[in-house]
Design a protein around this motif. Sequence first.
Motif, short mmCIF file in Angstrom:
data_model
loop_
_atom_site.label_atom_id
_atom_site.label_comp_id
_atom_site.label_asym_id
_atom_site.label_seq_id
_atom_site.Cartn_x
_atom_site.Cartn_y
_atom_site.Cartn_z
N ASN A 103 0.82 -1.22 0.00
CA ASN A 103 0.00 0.00 0.00
C ASN A 103 0.85 1.27 0.00
OD1 ASN A 103 -2.43 -1.37 -0.09
ND2 ASN A 103 -2.78 -1.30 2.10
N ASP A 104 2.08 1.15 0.50
CA ASP A 104 3.01 2.29 0.46
C ASP A 104 3.70 2.41 -0.90
OD1 ASP A 104 2.44 2.99 3.06
OD2 ASP A 104 4.22 2.04 3.93
N GLY A 105 3.36 1.51 -1.83
CA GLY A 105 3.91 1.57 -3.18
C GLY A 105 5.25 0.91 -3.35
N LYS A 106 5.68 0.12 -2.37
CA LYS A 106 7.00 -0.49 -2.44
C LYS A 106 6.95 -1.87 -3.10
CE LYS A 106 8.35 1.72 1.93
NZ LYS A 106 8.72 1.47 3.35
N PRO A 107 7.81 -2.14 -4.06
CA PRO A 107 7.92 -3.51 -4.56
C PRO A 107 8.44 -4.41 -3.43
CG PRO A 107 8.97 -1.96 -6.07
CD PRO A 107 8.68 -1.21 -4.80
N VAL A 108 7.96 -5.63 -3.39
CA VAL A 108 8.37 -6.57 -2.34
C VAL A 108 8.95 -7.83 -2.98
CG1 VAL A 108 6.77 -5.72 -0.59
CG2 VAL A 108 6.00 -7.47 -2.20
N ILE A 109 9.86 -8.46 -2.25
CA ILE A 109 10.48 -9.69 -2.75
C ILE A 109 10.24 -10.82 -1.76
CG2 ILE A 109 12.75 -9.12 -1.73
CD1 ILE A 109 13.98 -10.60 -4.18
N GLY A 110 9.90 -11.98 -2.33
CA GLY A 110 9.67 -13.16 -1.51
C GLY A 110 10.22 -14.39 -2.20
N THR A 111 9.93 -15.55 -1.64
CA THR A 111 10.35 -16.79 -2.27
C THR A 111 9.34 -17.88 -1.96
OG1 THR A 111 12.25 -18.25 -2.64
CG2 THR A 111 11.74 -17.73 -0.35
N TRP A 112 9.32 -18.92 -2.79
CA TRP A 112 8.50 -20.09 -2.50
C TRP A 112 9.24 -20.96 -1.50
CZ3 TRP A 112 3.77 -19.94 -4.47
CH2 TRP A 112 3.54 -19.31 -5.70
N SER A 113 8.52 -21.56 -0.57
CA SER A 113 9.11 -22.51 0.35
C SER A 113 8.36 -23.83 0.27
CB SER A 113 9.07 -21.97 1.79
OG SER A 113 9.63 -22.91 2.68
N ILE A 114 9.05 -24.87 -0.17
CA ILE A 114 8.44 -26.20 -0.17
C ILE A 114 9.12 -27.14 0.83
CG2 ILE A 114 7.74 -25.96 -2.58
CD1 ILE A 114 9.88 -28.04 -3.29
N ILE A 115 10.15 -26.63 1.51
CA ILE A 115 10.84 -27.42 2.53
C ILE A 115 10.09 -27.29 3.85
CG2 ILE A 115 12.99 -27.78 3.80
CD1 ILE A 115 14.48 -26.50 1.44
N PRO A 116 9.57 -28.37 4.40
CA PRO A 116 8.78 -28.29 5.64
C PRO A 116 9.67 -28.16 6.86
CG PRO A 116 8.83 -30.55 4.87
CD PRO A 116 9.58 -29.74 3.86
N SER A 117 10.26 -26.98 7.05
CA SER A 117 11.23 -26.78 8.13
C SER A 117 11.12 -25.39 8.71
CB SER A 117 12.65 -27.00 7.60
OG SER A 117 13.61 -26.54 8.50
N THR A 118 10.89 -25.31 10.02
CA THR A 118 10.88 -24.03 10.71
C THR A 118 12.26 -23.39 10.70
OG1 THR A 118 9.15 -24.89 12.17
CG2 THR A 118 10.27 -22.89 12.88
N VAL A 119 13.30 -24.22 10.83
CA VAL A 119 14.66 -23.70 10.85
C VAL A 119 15.01 -23.05 9.50
CG1 VAL A 119 17.10 -24.30 11.08
CG2 VAL A 119 15.42 -25.36 12.58
N THR A 120 14.68 -23.73 8.42
CA THR A 120 14.93 -23.16 7.10
C THR A 120 14.17 -21.86 6.92
OG1 THR A 120 15.26 -25.37 6.15
CG2 THR A 120 14.80 -23.58 4.61
N THR A 121 12.92 -21.83 7.36
CA THR A 121 12.11 -20.62 7.29
C THR A 121 12.75 -19.48 8.06
OG1 THR A 121 10.10 -21.93 7.07
CG2 THR A 121 9.83 -19.63 7.74
N ASP A 122 13.25 -19.78 9.25
CA ASP A 122 13.89 -18.76 10.08
C ASP A 122 15.16 -18.23 9.42
OD1 ASP A 122 13.98 -17.20 12.50
OD2 ASP A 122 15.60 -18.49 13.19
N ILE A 123 15.93 -19.13 8.81
CA ILE A 123 17.15 -18.71 8.13
C ILE A 123 16.82 -17.77 6.97
CG2 ILE A 123 19.09 -19.50 6.72
CD1 ILE A 123 19.02 -22.11 8.43
N ILE A 124 15.85 -18.16 6.15
CA ILE A 124 15.46 -17.30 5.02
C ILE A 124 14.93 -15.96 5.53
CG2 ILE A 124 13.91 -17.07 3.04
CD1 ILE A 124 13.96 -20.16 2.85
#
Length: 258
Positions: free
Chosen positions: A12-33
């Motif tokens: 809403n502030d007009g900023k482009p955002v960057i993300g990624t797909w996550s298919i690894i079922p891991s909280t640790v991997t999520t936290d690292i990313i």
Amino acid sequence: MLKENFLKKKLNDGKPVIGTWSIIPSTVTTDIISSTGIDFIIIDSEHGPINFETAQNMVIACESRNVSPVMRVGGIIEDQILRALDIGVHAIQIPNVKSESDVESIISFSKYPPIGNRGFSPFTRAGNYSIDSSQILTQTANENTLVSINVEGTEAIENIDRILNFKSLDIVFVGLFDLSKAMGMPGKVKDIKVLKNLEHLTGKINKSNKFTGTIATSEEDLERFIGMGIKYILYLVDCELLRDSYSKVVKKFKTFLK
């Protein structure tokens, strides 16, 4: 969802955002990313083996780093959409949307009355597990939660004007891999015909006051898509980035053995 939606505010502030797909079922991997300063992570239960218990832990990991968790469910499936929202995701993303009737169903499943007909329980993570949330959850969740759809085939492109008529639809993600497949050139996501289709759709989506999304597969794509006016950009998939990084090291190592 009662919490702040970091992703919604940035868009809403007009900023482009960057993300990624996550298919690894891991909280640790999520936290690292999440530690990288990424804006959002899509927890992918369409193509990945992620169950809802693991997904909720991944959501918690994202929010601990001020990263917005998004969840892609398997389709226009009411109980999957309900559970994804109940674990507290900031956005729901639905694959392979083809028509206005599809969008109508998605909004019905994703929003509480008077907008939709989402099932209601405050005894969830999204409701802070408390009856005290009963009187504020429905309105707050309707305001906070983003609805995103994947447009991936020729039928969706033909119906795009009618799809864009829905006020409660926030993000339209153009799936380049499925689009290239539908155009008879699977995997050729950088083909000029595929990119022309993306540019055409981006113009329509942006004009309708919604946010365009797509997947970038190179750093050059990031610059191209930002210049095209795309705000919601996915960069590859966690498994590919992990595999590619180690593959390069292994290849380099083997050159020293010759």
